[in-house]
Design an enzyme around this catalytic site. Structure first.
Site, PDB file in Angstrom:
ATOM      1  N   HIS A  37      45.356  20.573  62.598  1.00 42.43           N
ATOM      2  CA  HIS A  37      44.935  21.840  63.048  1.00 42.43           C
ATOM      3  C   HIS A  37      43.835  22.595  62.051  1.00 42.43           C
ATOM      4  CE1 HIS A  37      48.890  22.657  65.238  1.00 42.43           C
ATOM      5  NE2 HIS A  37      48.144  21.689  65.546  1.00 42.43           N
ATOM      6  N   ASP A  39      44.609  14.969  66.444  1.00 43.24           N
ATOM      7  CA  ASP A  39      45.646  15.863  66.889  1.00 43.24           C
ATOM      8  C   ASP A  39      44.655  16.228  68.019  1.00 43.24           C
ATOM      9  OD1 ASP A  39      47.560  17.250  67.951  1.00 43.24           O
ATOM     10  OD2 ASP A  39      47.215  18.594  66.316  1.00 43.24           O
ATOM     11  N   ASP A  90      51.579  11.541  69.597  1.00 45.84           N
ATOM     12  CA  ASP A  90      51.038  12.988  69.149  1.00 45.84           C
ATOM     13  C   ASP A  90      51.521  13.340  67.490  1.00 45.84           C
ATOM     14  OD1 ASP A  90      49.889  15.337  68.983  1.00 45.84           O
ATOM     15  OD2 ASP A  90      51.325  16.438  69.972  1.00 45.84           O
ATOM     16  N   GLU A  96      48.804  21.320  75.404  1.00 49.82           N
ATOM     17  CA  GLU A  96      49.925  21.232  74.572  1.00 49.82           C
ATOM     18  C   GLU A  96      50.071  22.286  73.510  1.00 49.82           C
ATOM     19  OE1 GLU A  96      52.291  19.938  71.001  1.00 49.82           O
ATOM     20  OE2 GLU A  96      50.250  20.262  71.099  1.00 49.82           O
ATOM     21  N   GLU A  97      48.970  22.654  72.777  1.00 54.95           N
ATOM     22  CA  GLU A  97      48.777  23.187  71.669  1.00 54.95           C
ATOM     23  C   GLU A  97      49.512  24.821  71.757  1.00 54.95           C
ATOM     24  OE1 GLU A  97      48.716  22.160  68.727  1.00 54.95           O
ATOM     25  OE2 GLU A  97      47.320  20.537  68.813  1.00 54.95           O
ATOM     26  N   HIS A 119      47.794  14.397  74.342  1.00 58.30           N
ATOM     27  CA  HIS A 119      47.352  15.627  74.721  1.00 58.30           C
ATOM     28  C   HIS A 119      45.802  15.923  74.462  1.00 58.30           C
ATOM     29  CE1 HIS A 119      47.173  18.241  71.420  1.00 58.30           C
ATOM     30  NE2 HIS A 119      48.370  17.428  70.720  1.00 58.30           N
TER      31      HIS A 119
HETATM   32 ZN   LIG Z   1      49.191  17.692  68.738  1.00 65.29          ZN
END
Ligand SMILES: [Zn+2]
Length: 498
Positions: A438, A301, A363, A335-336, A289
């Site tokens: 994140h 990520d 992912d 996606e998030e 993503h």
């Molecule tokens: Zn991800």
């Protein structure tokens, strides 16, 4: 047609005991996948490990674009970068596919302990959270660890700030990170606390190890507006607040967030292909993503997943390898915080999904690859996929030991499950992924160039074989060319009957 007696005896003896059967019993013949693809797999791995195209792409995305949350100008820039990069690599059918995606902005935000002393708390607001009033909200802290504790403390929550202090366990080989279980309060916590009259919700960052870095992530969005501001605080600050409460103190916190949801705006998935030579309308999707949180660089990520897919078909193209079916790179948007890119893909491509022979997503960070997970709506087909993937993954032996597991594939490709598309997820050594996940620390320096190349090689070899092999990955054993071939010899040596 007449057959002489002598000739018919030869045929009969061949049917009963053909000479090669005796040899097969003691020395099973190599599987079709092994014998057909061992040489090419080794060639793909060698070429990938000698090139640095993936690392150059990571520099372009992580340093050149940076973080790129859904609906941001940075994500638009990432789309332009991906289109230009795939075009310059000579791929076919490179284009964006529009999807409407949510735009949420963080704005200014902070949290402060105001009683029993004044101290900054390190925090990140949760994606899709509502903001606070201009002056922030202040409340005494009520701490709960799980649903039971929440129910017991529900009567104390009016006007309070509820902290879900639910620690992530240490990663282990057997259990992995337990992310799905630990993350639950990030999603549902603000709504739960709002229903009990709380003024804000804090969650302990979803990580087992911390250098006082907060971890953001999406919280559930509620159209009815019944929600309160939600933020993640560091594990260190959560532990401190817990110690204060355990010691009989009553900590008070002020939370200020300018977070705002702006509605749906145009975005795009990015597509590029290595078209198939014989059955170009049959497709293997390889994907990551493109969106990322608005902190760090979205390196693990999921910059690495995007680049692994992009570079995989570049490696194949440079080697002059064109499989029978098409390999399609899809870089998902959003996606998030919504998965609206994948939702749109399923709508736009619904007539084509029956010809998607596999959809692979990476992912889980760009660490040493350790295998792939397989997922299918039909459990017997999923088992058949696992057996066949075990054979394919054996060809990645030069990288290291690989295992096919059954289970979760990916949030984006997962939406194709009900259409019967065979799904795969790239598995990697995951001991440190949630240290960076994140956070401001998810930057390119955390990616090992060798791991990245190995992820590219894994994606290239697996997608090439699935796109080229005669049967589908999810064919049931009795239908497969591998099995038909092996039943001519010794059925016990057939891989699907082990
Ligand atoms: Zn991800």
């Amino acid at each position: 047609m007449r057959i002489t007696a002598a000739f018919s005896i030869v045929i009969a003896s061949c049917l009963l005991a053909p000479p090669h059967v005796a040899a097969d019993v003691t020395k099973p013949s190599r599987s079709t996948i092994e014998s057909q693809y061992r040489e090419v797999a080794t060639r793909i791995i060698d070429a990938t490990m000698q090139q640095n195209g993936a690392w150059k792409k990571m520099e372009g995305l992580c340093d050149g674009v940076g973080h790129r949350i859904s609906g941001s100008p940075e994500l638009d820039k990432a789309v332009e970068w991906a289109l230009a990069t795939m075009r310059s690599d000579g791929h076919e059918n490179v284009h964006p596919e529009k999807a409407m995606i949510p735009k949420w902005t963080r704005g200014d935000e902070w949290a402060k302990l105001v009683e029993p002393r004044i101290s900054d708390l390190h925090m990140l607001g949760l994606g899709m959270s509502v903001g606070t009033p201009t002056g922030g909200v202040t409340g005494r802290v009520v701490i709960v660890q799980d649903e039971d504790a929440f129910d017991k403390a529900a009567g104390q929550m009016r006007g309070a700030i509820v902290l879900f202090n639910n620690p992530m366990p240490q990663w282990t080989h057997e259990k992995g990170a337990c992310y799905g279980h630990t993350v639950r309060f990030r999603g549902k916590g603000p709504r739960m606390a709002a229903e009990k009259g709380a003024v804000a919700c804090l969650v302990r960052s979803v990580t087992a190890r911390s250098l006082r870095s907060p971890h953001t992530g999406a919280t559930h969005f509620h159209e009815d507006g019944l929600s309160i501001p939600g933020a993640a605080i560091t594990t260190e600050d959560a532990d401190m607040l817990q110690r204060m409460v355990d010691a009989g103190e009553a900590p008070v916190v002020t939370l200020k967030m300018d977070a705002r949801y702006h509605g749906m705006v145009p975005g795009a998935n990015v597509i590029g292909e290595l078209r198939g030579s014989e059955r170009p309308d049959e497709v293997v999707v390889i994907s990551g993503h493109l969106d990322a949180w608005d902190v760090g660089q979205g390196a693990h990520d999921d910059g690495g997943g995007c680049v692994a897919a992009m570079e995989a078909i570049s490696v194949l193209r440079r080697l002059g390898l064109r499989p029978r079916r098409t390999i399609r790179v899809v870089l998902w948007t959003n996606e998030e915080n919504g998965v609206f890119g994948a939702k749109q893909y399923v709508i736009d491509h619904k007539d084509e999904l029956a010809k998607h022979v596999a959809a692979i997503e990476s992912d889980s960070g760009t660490f040493t690859p350790v295998g792939m997970s397989v997922q299918h709506d039909d459990k017997s087909r999923q088992a058949a996929m696992a057996n066949r993937m075990t054979e394919i993954l054996a060809l990645l032996e030069p990288i290291g030991p690989m295992k096919a597991t059954e289970g979760w594939s990916g949030a984006d490709v997962g939406l194709m499950r009900s259409a019967g598309v065979p799904l795969l997820g790239q598995n990697v050594h995951g001991a440190t992924y949630f240290d960076y996940h994140h956070t401001h620390a998810d930057t390119l320096d955390k990616v090992d160039p060798k791991d990245l190349s190995q992820c590219v090689a894994s994606m290239a070899v697996v997608s090439y074989i699935i796109a080229d092999m005669p049967g589908r990955l999810d064919d049931l054993p009795e239908l497969t060319p591998t099995n038909i071939h092996s039943t001519r010899g010794d059925i016990k040596s057939a891989p699907h009957h082990r």
